[in-house]
Each structure stands twice: as C-alpha cells, then as structure tokens.
Scaffold this motif. Structure first.
Motif, PDB file in Angstrom:
ATOM      1  N   THR A 290       0.842  -1.189   0.000  1.00 44.06           N
ATOM      2  CA  THR A 290       0.000   0.000   0.000  1.00 44.06           C
ATOM      3  C   THR A 290       0.880   1.244   0.000  1.00 44.06           C
ATOM      4  O   THR A 290       1.926   1.259   0.661  1.00 44.06           O
ATOM      5  CB  THR A 290      -0.950   0.041   1.213  1.00 44.06           C
ATOM      6  N   MET A 292       0.318   3.771   1.575  1.00 42.61           N
ATOM      7  CA  MET A 292       0.250   4.279   2.946  1.00 42.61           C
ATOM      8  C   MET A 292       0.917   3.312   3.922  1.00 42.61           C
ATOM      9  O   MET A 292       0.505   3.192   5.072  1.00 42.61           O
ATOM     10  CB  MET A 292      -1.199   4.548   3.328  1.00 42.61           C
ATOM     11  N   GLU A 295       2.157   4.735   7.405  1.00 43.99           N
ATOM     12  CA  GLU A 295       1.031   5.126   8.255  1.00 43.99           C
ATOM     13  C   GLU A 295       0.302   3.901   8.801  1.00 43.99           C
ATOM     14  O   GLU A 295      -0.060   3.858   9.990  1.00 43.99           O
ATOM     15  CB  GLU A 295       0.050   5.998   7.470  1.00 43.99           C
ATOM     16  N   LEU A 296       0.089   2.897   7.948  1.00 46.96           N
ATOM     17  CA  LEU A 296      -0.574   1.668   8.392  1.00 46.96           C
ATOM     18  C   LEU A 296       0.281   0.941   9.416  1.00 46.96           C
ATOM     19  O   LEU A 296      -0.230   0.442  10.441  1.00 46.96           O
ATOM     20  CB  LEU A 296      -0.862   0.761   7.196  1.00 46.96           C
ATOM     21  N   PHE A 299      -0.011   2.659  12.715  1.00 49.48           N
ATOM     22  CA  PHE A 299      -1.346   2.424  13.267  1.00 49.48           C
ATOM     23  C   PHE A 299      -1.432   1.049  13.915  1.00 49.48           C
ATOM     24  O   PHE A 299      -1.937   0.891  15.038  1.00 49.48           O
ATOM     25  CB  PHE A 299      -2.388   2.565  12.155  1.00 49.48           C
ATOM     26  N   PHE A 365      -8.409   1.248   9.803  1.00 50.19           N
ATOM     27  CA  PHE A 365      -7.428   2.219   9.297  1.00 50.19           C
ATOM     28  C   PHE A 365      -7.884   2.801   7.966  1.00 50.19           C
ATOM     29  O   PHE A 365      -7.841   4.020   7.755  1.00 50.19           O
ATOM     30  CB  PHE A 365      -6.055   1.564   9.146  1.00 50.19           C
ATOM     31  N   PHE A 366      -8.315   1.958   7.041  1.00 48.24           N
ATOM     32  CA  PHE A 366      -8.694   2.436   5.735  1.00 48.24           C
ATOM     33  C   PHE A 366     -10.027   3.195   5.772  1.00 48.24           C
ATOM     34  O   PHE A 366     -10.259   4.117   4.965  1.00 48.24           O
ATOM     35  CB  PHE A 366      -8.745   1.291   4.727  1.00 48.24           C
ATOM     36  N   ASP A 368     -10.901   5.105   8.344  1.00 45.89           N
ATOM     37  CA  ASP A 368     -10.518   6.399   8.896  1.00 45.89           C
ATOM     38  C   ASP A 368      -9.726   7.249   7.895  1.00 45.89           C
ATOM     39  O   ASP A 368      -9.728   8.482   7.968  1.00 45.89           O
ATOM     40  CB  ASP A 368      -9.679   6.219  10.164  1.00 45.89           C
ATOM     41  N   SER A 369      -9.022   6.557   6.995  1.00 52.42           N
ATOM     42  CA  SER A 369      -8.193   7.269   6.024  1.00 52.42           C
ATOM     43  C   SER A 369      -9.021   7.850   4.876  1.00 52.42           C
ATOM     44  O   SER A 369      -8.522   8.637   4.098  1.00 52.42           O
ATOM     45  CB  SER A 369      -7.113   6.356   5.471  1.00 52.42           C
TER      46      SER A 369
END
Length: 369
Positions: A290, A292, A295-296, A299, A365-366, A368-369
């Motif tokens: 990904t 991200m 960030e993931l 998290f 997470f996804f 919220d993203s």
C-alpha cells in the motif's frame, strides 16, 4: 490484544516433548558433529522432496556459496539475481569474487522476471539464482528452458519456500540445486542457524560434501579449498523432529492466508499477495502493499500488532552494491515494492481470533483514512 509477527515460543511448546527428547539423546551420545542425527534429517528431507541428495550445511548463505564454489564461479563471472530478496542471495555471489547482476521482479508475484533475465545474459553469465520469495515459487521452468541451451546452471534460492510447489514439483528440485535456510523464523526452522542443498547431480553432491568439511577427500586429505559449513547434530535433531509437522503447519499458514484474503480483499488501495497459476504458496510471509505503508504500520503498532518490512531497501540500492553503478530508478518494480511492502502476522501458531483482530484494525485504518 498483542499479536506478534510470529510465535516461536508457542510452536516450541506444541512439540516440546519431542524436541527435548531429541536434544537429550544428542547430549547423552556426546556426538555433536558428523554423526547420526544430521544424516537422518538429510535422508528425510531428501525423501520428502523426491531428491537424490540432501547436503546439510551451517546456514542458507553457506548453501548458496558452496554451490557457487562447486561450480567454479569466481572473479570475472556474473550471476543474475533479483533485487528484491534478502541480501544473502547476492552476498553469496560476492563471496566467490563474482559479480551479482540485479534484475527486476514481476509486479504480481514479486519473483524474478524471465524476460528481463534474458536481456542480461552475456558471455560472463555463469549462473542464475531465482528466489522463491515469501513462499511462492518463481517461474522456474521458463528460466530453465531459457538457460539450458546456453549451458547456464539454475540455482534455486528456497530459503522461504519449504514445501512450495509449482506444476506439481517441489521448490529445490527444478534446477541444478536448491538451497534452503533453516533460520529460526523459517517455516522449518532450527534453534539457531541451519541450511541444506538438494540436488540430483551425484558429482555435485560429492563436491558439496567435500566443501562443507574444509575440502576433505577423507581423513587428513584435503583436495580443494573448502569451509567449515557443517550443520551441528543438535540442529539436525531439532529439524528431524520438526519435519513431520511441516505439512500440517503449512496447511495452517494457508488457512490464515485465506482469512486475510477474505477479510481484506475488497479494500481499495491495498494489494494482497497474488498466487500465480499452478503455484502452491506456503506463506512464509504474508506481504501486502500500500502507498500508505508507513502510516498503516504505525497504526498497527499502536494497536499492539507487530509487522515487518521485507525488504525496505532493494539489493541494488544497498550501500555495498552502489559501486557497480546502480542508482534509484534502475529497477522500478523492486523500488516501488520496497516502499509499499508490509508483512502481517503469519505463523501456524496464530489463532483465528488474533488474525480477525488484525483484519478489523486494518479495515478501521482504511475507513478512517
């Protein structure tokens, strides 16, 4: 809840009595090298794969290095390897004095790309080492057909692919030799370092047995330059006890991969492992991709889920290999993978409850993203 990347302590507890009994026998016999248990493991491992020979060695890098030495590869020679692998693959080439030539990977399976290999072959090419990455085999038969007419040996790096198969054939049995690692976190791991080589070539097998014991041709007779690449009897005993469980453990890893696929397959911006046609993946690692990634990862860490990076710097951009002239942008698929890869918790010891927790957190997470 805490979810580790892998759980070796729980694996040990599940077969503790068998492991402890095997170690006790080694200590009671006081035979710590060149004895019974390594030979028994070699026979069992070769038999499981239908191979003529298994030569146990001290680690996976030693396995690759020994094969290259036996082939006489050295200064002035080139060996083609993928850029996306642990650096040990390339380092084994460098230890002979030869030059590792890096090539890009396929974007779907992340394994060596045969058409790109073909473009790199020249008069100095003395071997090609495909890596069966994360537990999935590369397109070995395409490489083998390409290399056979040129007289170039194919050496399989099977460090992450114990019991993986392609078109019904096991990893380690489709080239001249297959090199395995038994580092503790592997699907079949020792309690320390360990490795092995599979081959059907009788002459090569004899040379490898000589190389692993200082180039010995018999007691006090040394016929060639070699190394102390022997596997200890303690590790041989541990591997022999673990081997009968490997099929069951592999099936459990596939079950966990199915949970991930069913739970995460509909998320935009998240790429899951792709299994190539006619491949039987053994999921040494479960690697998602990904943009991200960082960030993931942060998290999940905050939610007590351990992840891994395999591998955040491709080999051609490692400081040790910048001298041949590699720069960022040379191998774009490998470089993108390095920036986006993230290994999720994966072992036969993980519970469905743990994996479902990981899935829920990734989905959150996804959202919220």
């Amino acid at each position: 809840m805490h979810v580790p990347l892998t759980d070796l302590a729980l694996q040990y507890q599940s077969i503790k009595s068998e492991i402890d009994e095997g170690i006790r026998r080694v200590f009671e016999a006081a035979d710590f090298t060149n004895s019974t248990w390594v030979k028994r493991f070699e026979e069992a491992f070769a038999g499981m794969h239908g191979a003529r020979h298994c030569i146990a060695v001290s680690n996976g890098t030693a396995a690759l290095h020994a094969v290259l030495m036996a082939l006489g590869i050295g200064p002035g020679d080139e060996v083609i390897v993928p850029a996306t692998t642990f650096v040990a693959t390339a380092m084994a080439v460098s230890l002979t004095g030869a030059r590792p030539v890096f090539t890009d990977i396929t974007p779907d399976t992340c394994t060596l790309d045969p058409p790109k290999v073909k473009k790199l072959i020249n008069g100095n090419t003395k071997a090609v080492i495909p890596v069966h990455l994360y537990g999935q085999m590369a397109s070995v038969e395409l490489l083998a057909d390409m290399l056979k007419s040129r007289g170039i040996p194919l050496i399989e790096d099977c460090a992450q692919a114990h019991l993986a198969r392609r078109k019904g054939r096991y990893a380690g049995t489709m080239g001249l030799a297959g090199c395995f690692s038994f580092y503790p976190v592997k699907n079949l791991g020792a309690f320390g370092e360990g490795g092995a080589i599979l081959t059907d070539d009788d002459t090569l097998a004899d040379e490898l047995r000589s190389i692993r014991t200082y180039g010995s041709a018999g007691k006090f007779l040394i016929e060639r330059i070699g190394h102390n690449y022997r596997l200890s009897e303690i590790q041989g005993s541990i591997l022999e006890k673990k081997l009968p469980h490997l099929t069951r453990w592999t099936d459990r890893r596939r079950e966990i991969a199915d949970l991930y696929r069913n739970g995460l397959g509909d998320i935009d911006g998240l790429r899951l492992p792709v299994i190539a046609d006619e491949n039987e993946h053994v999921f040494h690692l479960y690697v998602i991709q990904t943009p991200m990634r960082d960030e993931l990862m942060n998290f999940l860490t905050a939610h007590k889920i351990q992840t891994g990076l395999h591998y955040p710097v491709p080999c051609h951009l490692q400081p040790v290999y910048k001298k041949p002239g590699y720069t960022a942008g040379d191998l774009p698929v490998s470089e993108r993978h390095a920036k986006e890869c993230l290994s999720l918790p994966m072992s036969e010891s993980h519970s469905n409850h743990q994996i479902q927790y990981v899935i829920r957190q990734i989905r959150q997470f996804f959202i919220d993203s």
